[in-house]
Write a protein that holds these residues in place. Structure first.
Motif, mmCIF file in Angstrom:
data_model
loop_
_atom_site.group_PDB
_atom_site.id
_atom_site.type_symbol
_atom_site.label_atom_id
_atom_site.label_comp_id
_atom_site.label_asym_id
_atom_site.label_seq_id
_atom_site.Cartn_x
_atom_site.Cartn_y
_atom_site.Cartn_z
ATOM 1 N N LYS A 15 -5.776 -0.526 62.239
ATOM 2 C CA LYS A 15 -5.138 0.733 62.618
ATOM 3 C C LYS A 15 -6.077 1.915 62.373
ATOM 4 O O LYS A 15 -6.173 2.818 63.196
ATOM 5 C CB LYS A 15 -3.840 0.902 61.832
ATOM 6 N N ARG A 16 -6.798 1.896 61.247
ATOM 7 C CA ARG A 16 -7.759 2.969 60.962
ATOM 8 C C ARG A 16 -8.895 2.968 61.984
ATOM 9 O O ARG A 16 -9.361 4.020 62.419
ATOM 10 C CB ARG A 16 -8.310 2.826 59.543
ATOM 11 N N GLN A 17 -9.336 1.773 62.379
ATOM 12 C CA GLN A 17 -10.404 1.666 63.367
ATOM 13 C C GLN A 17 -9.949 2.227 64.712
ATOM 14 O O GLN A 17 -10.690 2.951 65.376
ATOM 15 C CB GLN A 17 -10.838 0.215 63.525
ATOM 16 N N HIS A 21 -11.484 5.507 66.677
ATOM 17 C CA HIS A 21 -11.926 5.410 68.068
ATOM 18 C C HIS A 21 -11.208 6.450 68.938
ATOM 19 O O HIS A 21 -11.837 7.106 69.771
ATOM 20 C CB HIS A 21 -11.683 3.996 68.591
ATOM 21 N N ALA A 22 -9.913 6.611 68.734
ATOM 22 C CA ALA A 22 -9.158 7.608 69.495
ATOM 23 C C ALA A 22 -9.661 9.023 69.176
ATOM 24 O O ALA A 22 -9.785 9.865 70.072
ATOM 25 C CB ALA A 22 -7.668 7.500 69.185
ATOM 26 N N GLY A 23 -9.972 9.265 67.920
ATOM 27 C CA GLY A 23 -10.520 10.566 67.540
ATOM 28 C C GLY A 23 -11.864 10.820 68.193
ATOM 29 O O GLY A 23 -12.166 11.932 68.625
ATOM 30 N N GLN A 24 -12.670 9.780 68.268
ATOM 31 C CA GLN A 24 -13.976 9.897 68.912
ATOM 32 C C GLN A 24 -13.825 10.202 70.399
ATOM 33 O O GLN A 24 -14.524 11.062 70.937
ATOM 34 C CB GLN A 24 -14.757 8.603 68.712
ATOM 35 N N LEU A 25 -12.907 9.505 71.061
ATOM 36 C CA LEU A 25 -12.661 9.750 72.488
ATOM 37 C C LEU A 25 -12.222 11.188 72.723
ATOM 38 O O LEU A 25 -12.727 11.869 73.619
ATOM 39 C CB LEU A 25 -11.595 8.792 73.017
ATOM 40 N N ALA A 26 -11.279 11.636 71.908
ATOM 41 C CA ALA A 26 -10.760 12.995 72.074
ATOM 42 C C ALA A 26 -11.834 14.040 71.779
ATOM 43 O O ALA A 26 -11.979 15.016 72.522
ATOM 44 C CB ALA A 26 -9.553 13.202 71.160
ATOM 45 N N ALA A 99 -19.037 3.673 61.669
ATOM 46 C CA ALA A 99 -18.395 4.750 62.415
ATOM 47 C C ALA A 99 -18.138 5.938 61.495
ATOM 48 O O ALA A 99 -17.700 5.767 60.368
ATOM 49 C CB ALA A 99 -17.088 4.273 63.023
ATOM 50 N N LEU A 100 -18.413 7.115 61.982
ATOM 51 C CA LEU A 100 -18.108 8.337 61.260
ATOM 52 C C LEU A 100 -16.844 8.925 61.835
ATOM 53 O O LEU A 100 -16.601 8.856 63.033
ATOM 54 C CB LEU A 100 -19.256 9.338 61.411
ATOM 55 N N THR A 101 -16.061 9.533 60.986
ATOM 56 C CA THR A 101 -14.836 10.151 61.500
ATOM 57 C C THR A 101 -15.139 11.535 61.982
ATOM 58 O O THR A 101 -16.026 12.209 61.478
ATOM 59 C CB THR A 101 -13.751 10.204 60.407
ATOM 60 N N VAL A 102 -14.420 11.963 62.955
ATOM 61 C CA VAL A 102 -14.632 13.287 63.544
ATOM 62 C C VAL A 102 -13.456 14.156 63.220
ATOM 63 O O VAL A 102 -12.353 13.773 63.165
ATOM 64 C CB VAL A 102 -14.810 13.189 65.065
#
Length: 102
Positions: A15-17, A21-26, A99-102
């Motif tokens: 779920k965190r992954q 990924h959704a944050g990166q897309l946005a 992966a880094l969080t955005v």
């Protein structure tokens, strides 16, 4: 009982992954106007052109950071690097440890 705990941990990690990924897309769509979903399925010249564009944007962002420009955005820089890395790895999402969080 341990099996249930392992399943819960795996679900939480997945779920965190997905959230990263959704944050990166946005972030990439909002900050740079690049749709990573479409970019991931592109091939050939279109993919090369998109990678070149991302490289140019990334280099410009690096220069802004080095010059301490008021318009430098660390989140944009991270999003561009993640997008470039993902497209270079043939569209596969990056591993959660890298992966880094955005």
């Amino acid at each position: 009982m341990r099996s249930l705990k392992k399943q819960a941990q795996a679900f939480g990690q997945q779920k965190r992954q997905h959230a990263r990924h959704a944050g990166q897309l946005a972030a990439l769509q909002i900050l740079c106007g690049i749709d990573l979903g479409e970019a991931s399925v592109s091939e050939g010249a279109a993919r090369t052109k998109l990678l070149d564009r991302i490289e140019r944007l990334l280099e410009r962002e690096r220069l802004r950071g080095l010059r301490r420009h008021w318009n430098y955005d660390l989140n944009r820089h991270i999003a561009l690097k993640q997008a470039r890395d993902q497209l270079r790895s043939n569209g596969k999402p990056t591993s959660p440890s890298h992966a880094l969080t955005v």
